[in-house]
Design a protein around this motif. Structure first.
Motif, PDB file in Angstrom:
ATOM      1  N   LYS A 110       0.842  -1.209   0.000  1.00  0.00           N
ATOM      2  CA  LYS A 110       0.000   0.000   0.000  1.00  0.00           C
ATOM      3  C   LYS A 110       0.873   1.253   0.000  1.00  0.00           C
ATOM      4  CE  LYS A 110      -0.937  -0.071   5.001  1.00  0.00           C
ATOM      5  NZ  LYS A 110      -0.518   0.660   5.938  1.00  0.00           N
ATOM      6  N   GLU A 111       2.107   1.131   0.483  1.00  0.00           N
ATOM      7  CA  GLU A 111       3.034   2.263   0.438  1.00  0.00           C
ATOM      8  C   GLU A 111       4.427   1.774   0.028  1.00  0.00           C
ATOM      9  OE1 GLU A 111       3.327   4.298   4.213  1.00  0.00           O
ATOM     10  OE2 GLU A 111       1.137   4.230   4.478  1.00  0.00           O
ATOM     11  N   VAL A 112       5.101   2.605  -0.758  1.00  0.00           N
ATOM     12  CA  VAL A 112       6.525   2.388  -1.032  1.00  0.00           C
ATOM     13  C   VAL A 112       7.257   3.691  -0.706  1.00  0.00           C
ATOM     14  CG1 VAL A 112       8.282   1.805  -2.749  1.00  0.00           C
ATOM     15  CG2 VAL A 112       6.023   0.724  -2.877  1.00  0.00           C
ATOM     16  N   HIS A 113       8.274   3.573   0.134  1.00  0.00           N
ATOM     17  CA  HIS A 113       9.085   4.730   0.512  1.00  0.00           C
ATOM     18  C   HIS A 113      10.489   4.530  -0.028  1.00  0.00           C
ATOM     19  CE1 HIS A 113       6.398   5.996   4.074  1.00  0.00           C
ATOM     20  NE2 HIS A 113       5.850   4.897   3.587  1.00  0.00           N
ATOM     21  N   ARG A 114      11.113   5.661  -0.404  1.00  0.00           N
ATOM     22  CA  ARG A 114      12.497   5.598  -0.855  1.00  0.00           C
ATOM     23  C   ARG A 114      13.312   6.578  -0.028  1.00  0.00           C
ATOM     24  NH1 ARG A 114      14.694   7.242  -6.773  1.00  0.00           N
ATOM     25  NH2 ARG A 114      16.104   5.499  -7.080  1.00  0.00           N
ATOM     26  N   VAL A 115      14.406   6.084   0.535  1.00  0.00           N
ATOM     27  CA  VAL A 115      15.201   6.902   1.459  1.00  0.00           C
ATOM     28  C   VAL A 115      16.533   7.286   0.803  1.00  0.00           C
ATOM     29  CG1 VAL A 115      16.263   7.013   3.741  1.00  0.00           C
ATOM     30  CG2 VAL A 115      14.150   5.716   3.416  1.00  0.00           C
ATOM     31  N   VAL A 116      16.781   8.589   0.742  1.00  0.00           N
ATOM     32  CA  VAL A 116      18.043   9.119   0.226  1.00  0.00           C
ATOM     33  C   VAL A 116      18.581  10.100   1.270  1.00  0.00           C
ATOM     34  CG1 VAL A 116      19.154  10.436  -1.628  1.00  0.00           C
ATOM     35  CG2 VAL A 116      17.257   8.897  -2.165  1.00  0.00           C
ATOM     36  N   CYS A 117      19.814   9.911   1.692  1.00  0.00           N
ATOM     37  CA  CYS A 117      20.417  10.795   2.709  1.00  0.00           C
ATOM     38  C   CYS A 117      19.539  10.911   3.955  1.00  0.00           C
ATOM     39  CB  CYS A 117      20.673  12.192   2.151  1.00  0.00           C
ATOM     40  SG  CYS A 117      21.717  12.229   0.728  1.00  0.00           S
ATOM     41  N   GLY A 118      18.933   9.832   4.340  1.00  0.00           N
ATOM     42  CA  GLY A 118      18.118   9.844   5.555  1.00  0.00           C
ATOM     43  C   GLY A 118      16.712  10.390   5.363  1.00  0.00           C
ATOM     44  N   ILE A 119      16.455  10.950   4.177  1.00  0.00           N
ATOM     45  CA  ILE A 119      15.149  11.565   3.921  1.00  0.00           C
ATOM     46  C   ILE A 119      14.293  10.618   3.098  1.00  0.00           C
ATOM     47  CG2 ILE A 119      13.967  13.512   2.809  1.00  0.00           C
ATOM     48  CD1 ILE A 119      16.666  15.059   3.264  1.00  0.00           C
ATOM     49  N   GLY A 120      13.116  10.334   3.619  1.00  0.00           N
ATOM     50  CA  GLY A 120      12.223   9.418   2.919  1.00  0.00           C
ATOM     51  C   GLY A 120      11.240  10.162   2.039  1.00  0.00           C
TER      52      GLY A 120
END
Lengths: 126, 181
Positions: A110-120
């Motif tokens: 239901k959700e996909v998160h992507r984290v770059v430099c600690g920021i989602g």
């Protein structure tokens, strides 16, 4: 089901702990846990290593099985596949397999998160 | 419309690009295949892609080198997959463009796009594994990086596919398939 992806050392674990209010104990390490822990864990990180272990054991990932037994799991995976084609055959198959499995999970999630430099960033749902 | 679809290995970028082609509704559709069938592993990849697009109504043109000499007149939508293969072919194959690969490929893209309504190009993110490769491989990465940047600058839509989820970097997906094209 929720999928969190991103490169290595991007702060994915800290992100999910803060975002979803999880304690360290609620995070299961997919690189070392018993294989059946996938079906009971609240959250499992190093999911790419879990896929590698499945491959090494000659077993297939079953989305149906996961949906049936642990549909609300939060999975954290390294985002693989952003490099030159590896010369080693197993490495090639491993990153490909991880990709295909994560595509299946992302489609179901239901959700996909992507984290770059600690920021989602929520790239699906949310 | 010129569209660039990028993503890592196993990200689902091919399936996404094929779906885009179907949504654009501009037939007939041509698939430009660039992978040289070197060995059994390549054959399996090629077969997998053929199965994926089996019922989607594509004609297939195999093009390992020299995109700029191809005639695609009469096609509404062209899907070219994959820029990383074509670039490697031009650099490493006998008869390829070698050091002129960037200019040759960019000329080829302009040539193909001048003959069709929509061109969708699939490329590959091969830049972030943190490994310092030898000179030959770095040259390949540099060429593909330049080509990707140039196509993205020309493109109406640039999408990165992350495990099947589209992340739009330029343009918008909203107009696709609404007849606005």
């Amino acid at each position: 089901m929720i999928l969190v992806t991103g490169g290595c050392f991007q702060g994915k674990k800290n992100y999910v702990r803060e975002k979803f209010g999880l304690t360290a104990e609620e995070l299961t390490d997919g690189g070392t846990c018993p294989m059946e822990a996938l079906y009971s864990a609240k959250a499992l990180y190093h999911f790419h290593e879990y896929v590698r272990r499945l491959m090494e054991a000659g077993e297939a990932f079953s989305l149906e099985g996961l949906k049936e037994k642990n549909p609300d799991i939060l999975l954290v995976t390294n985002e693989l596949g952003y490099g030159v084609v590896p010369t080693d055959r197993f490495d090639r198959e491993y990153r490909e397999k991880t990709g295909r499995v994560c595509c299946q999970i992302a489609k179901e999630a239901k959700e996909v998160h992507r984290v770059v430099c600690g920021i989602g960033t929520v790239i699906k749902g949310g | 419309m010129l569209i660039l679809v990028s993503g890592g290995s196993g990200s689902g970028k091919s399936g996404f690009a094929e779906d885009l082609v179907l949504k654009l509704h501009k037939k007939p559709c041509l698939y430009i295949a660039t992978m040289v069938p070197f060995d059994e592993e390549c054959d399996r990849r090629i077969m997998r892609h053929r199965r994926m697009r089996a019922d989607k109504g594509f004609d297939t043109l195999e093009c390992y080198l020299d995109l700029k000499s191809r005639d695609v007149t009469g096609y509404g939508t062209v899907l070219l997959e994959c820029m990383s293969n074509l670039t490697a072919n031009e650099i490493y194959q006998e008869g390829g463009a070698g050091s002129r690969c960037v200019e040759e490929i960019l000329t080829g893209i302009r040539h193909i796009y001048s003959q069709c309504t929509h061109l969708i190009i699939v490329t590959n993110e091969i830049f972030s594994d943190g490994i310092e490769y030898e000179e030959e491989t770095r040259k390949y990465q540099a060429c593909l990086g330049q080509i990707n940047q140039k196509i993205a600058a020309w493109a109406d839509l640039v999408v990165e596919v992350v495990y099947s989820v589209p992340v739009v970097h330029k343009g918008t997906l909203d107009e696709i398939g609404k007849g606005a094209l």
